[in-house]
Design an enzyme around this catalytic site. Structure first.
Site, PDB file in Angstrom:
ATOM      1  N   LYS A  52      -8.049  11.830 -10.410  1.00 15.82           N
ATOM      2  CA  LYS A  52      -8.553  12.694  -9.328  1.00 15.82           C
ATOM      3  C   LYS A  52      -8.778  14.113  -9.850  1.00 15.82           C
ATOM      4  O   LYS A  52      -9.791  14.742  -9.555  1.00 15.82           O
ATOM      5  CB  LYS A  52      -7.566  12.685  -8.144  1.00 15.82           C
ATOM      6  CG  LYS A  52      -7.576  11.355  -7.384  1.00 15.82           C
ATOM      7  CD  LYS A  52      -6.456  11.218  -6.347  1.00 15.82           C
ATOM      8  CE  LYS A  52      -6.466   9.798  -5.771  1.00 15.82           C
ATOM      9  NZ  LYS A  52      -5.408   9.543  -4.788  1.00 15.82           N
ATOM     10  N   GLN A  96       0.082  11.863  -2.875  1.00  9.05           N
ATOM     11  CA  GLN A  96      -0.097  10.527  -3.441  1.00  9.05           C
ATOM     12  C   GLN A  96       0.985   9.579  -2.917  1.00  9.05           C
ATOM     13  O   GLN A  96       2.171   9.902  -2.937  1.00  9.05           O
ATOM     14  CB  GLN A  96      -0.067  10.602  -4.979  1.00  9.05           C
ATOM     15  CG  GLN A  96      -0.418   9.301  -5.681  1.00  9.05           C
ATOM     16  CD  GLN A  96      -1.866   8.854  -5.460  1.00  9.05           C
ATOM     17  OE1 GLN A  96      -2.761   9.668  -5.242  1.00  9.05           O
ATOM     18  NE2 GLN A  96      -2.097   7.562  -5.508  1.00  9.05           N
ATOM     19  N   ASP A 119      -7.685  12.617   2.600  1.00  8.25           N
ATOM     20  CA  ASP A 119      -7.411  11.180   2.454  1.00  8.25           C
ATOM     21  C   ASP A 119      -7.799  10.410   3.731  1.00  8.25           C
ATOM     22  O   ASP A 119      -7.898   9.185   3.706  1.00  8.25           O
ATOM     23  CB  ASP A 119      -5.907  10.953   2.223  1.00  8.25           C
ATOM     24  CG  ASP A 119      -5.571  10.684   0.767  1.00  8.25           C
ATOM     25  OD1 ASP A 119      -6.434  10.169   0.044  1.00  8.25           O
ATOM     26  OD2 ASP A 119      -4.428  10.983   0.367  1.00  8.25           O
TER      27      ASP A 119
HETATM   28  N1  GUN Z   1      -2.037   5.408  -2.934  1.00 13.24           N
HETATM   29  C1  GUN Z   1      -2.920   4.391  -3.058  1.00 13.24           C
HETATM   30  N2  GUN Z   1      -4.151   4.766  -2.625  1.00 13.24           N
HETATM   31  C2  GUN Z   1      -4.031   6.047  -2.210  1.00 13.24           C
HETATM   32  C3  GUN Z   1      -4.956   6.976  -1.668  1.00 13.24           C
HETATM   33  O1  GUN Z   1      -6.138   6.708  -1.445  1.00 13.24           O
HETATM   34  N3  GUN Z   1      -4.455   8.204  -1.383  1.00 13.24           N
HETATM   35  C4  GUN Z   1      -3.150   8.521  -1.590  1.00 13.24           C
HETATM   36  N4  GUN Z   1      -2.751   9.746  -1.238  1.00 13.24           N
HETATM   37  N5  GUN Z   1      -2.264   7.680  -2.087  1.00 13.24           N
HETATM   38  C5  GUN Z   1      -2.718   6.448  -2.402  1.00 13.24           C
END
Ligand code: GUN
Length: 293
Positions: A52, A96, A119
């Protein structure tokens, strides 16, 4: 049969975003700024967050990584979120997941300002998207909708079967596929661990979105000729032939299913790269939503 190239599509979208950001900056505006909070040292989460941050660089965004050990208290984490909510130079941020067991994930998600929830996990965004209002779409389903759109997959009036009902993928995927939009306008069936006749239901599908986390679950006998297969699975399976000792496996038995369908996403290189791309689209949108900060 067409292989849907998520890596190429994601790269094109990131270039489009970078061009827009370059224009913003040349007008004297501040570039979008994404923060990521990472708790602990889970291998998968480390990789996702690193990717990211890398994508932010490719798009011309500013990024900040905030790290906590997995012993962090919920109050400490909530205090950091409050700080980011109030920081006018942070357009969007993510925490996350998964979080350590002693932290209430829903309490954390609730504490994020919905206007910075890139998100799309806050109930305000979930609700807005559900009733067709503008809101941040969760990354994986949004990336899949981009792939369907850019590859011209016909969805109107089609039967879409979603395997899995997670808040992050299955549920929002079903919402987007049934929406009165293009792509969208599907008749949607959601299957999960308590569905007794998954094979028969899949055989009736024009589009299958597999998001169960069970390697090779969708086999050739479950697929109608000409169907579109979207594989969200990314399970690490042991592989002694790889230096790192594992490889990523999707939820679809790709080798046998591919010949039968009209479109299919590979793993890796299909849905995965698009997920991060959606986060970039949301962050750019968060920046544009408030020109004064
Ligand atoms: N864990 C797995 N997929 C995601 C996501 O799209 N965002 C976040 N914050 N955590 C995740």
């Amino acid at each position: 049969m067409t292989i849907i190239d998520g890596k190429k599509t994601a790269s094109e979208i990131k270039q489009e975003i970078a061009a827009e950001v370059a224009e913003m900056v040349s007008r004297g505006e501040r570039a979008p700024h994404l923060c990521a909070i990472l708790v602990g040292h889970d291998g998968g989460s480390e990789t996702y967050v690193a990717n990211k941050v890398k994508a932010c660089g490719e798009c011309g965004f500013r990024s900040t990584l905030v790290r906590f050990e997995d012993t962090v208290s919920q109050d400490e984490l909530l205090a950091k979120i409050k700080e980011l909510n109030e920081d006018p130079e942070v357009d969007g941020f993510i925490v996350q997941l998964p979080l350590p067991k002693h932290i209430d994930e829903q309490a954390v998600i609730h504490s994020i300002d919905p206007s910075k929830d890139v998100d799309g996990f806050h109930p305000i965004n979930v609700g807005r998207v559900s009733v067709g209002l503008p809101g941040f779409l969760p990354a994986t389903p949004a990336g899949i909708m981009q792939l369907l759109k850019r590859y011209g997959v016909e969805t109107r009036g089609k039967h879409a079967v979603v395997l899995g009902r997670s808040n992050i993928v299955g549920k929002p995927m079903a919402t987007l596929l049934m929406q009165k939009a293009n792509p969208g306008n599907c008749t949607v069936t959601v299957c999960h661990s308590a569905t007794p006749n998954i094979k028969e239901i899949c055989r009736q599908a024009d589009i299958i979105v597999a998001a169960l986390g069970q390697p090779g679950f969708v086999t050739e006998d479950m697929v109608k000729p000409g169907a579109t297969i979207i594989d969200v699975g990314t399970t690490r399976v042991p592989d002694a032939t790889r230096q790192r000792g594992w490889r990523l496996s999707g939820d679809v038995d790709y080798a046998n299913v591919a010949e039968k369908c009209s479109f299919i996403t590979p793993v890796p290189g299909g849905v995965g790269p698009m997920t991060i791309c959606s986060l970039m689209i949301n962050t750019l949108q968060a920046r544009k939503n408030n020109p004064y900060r």
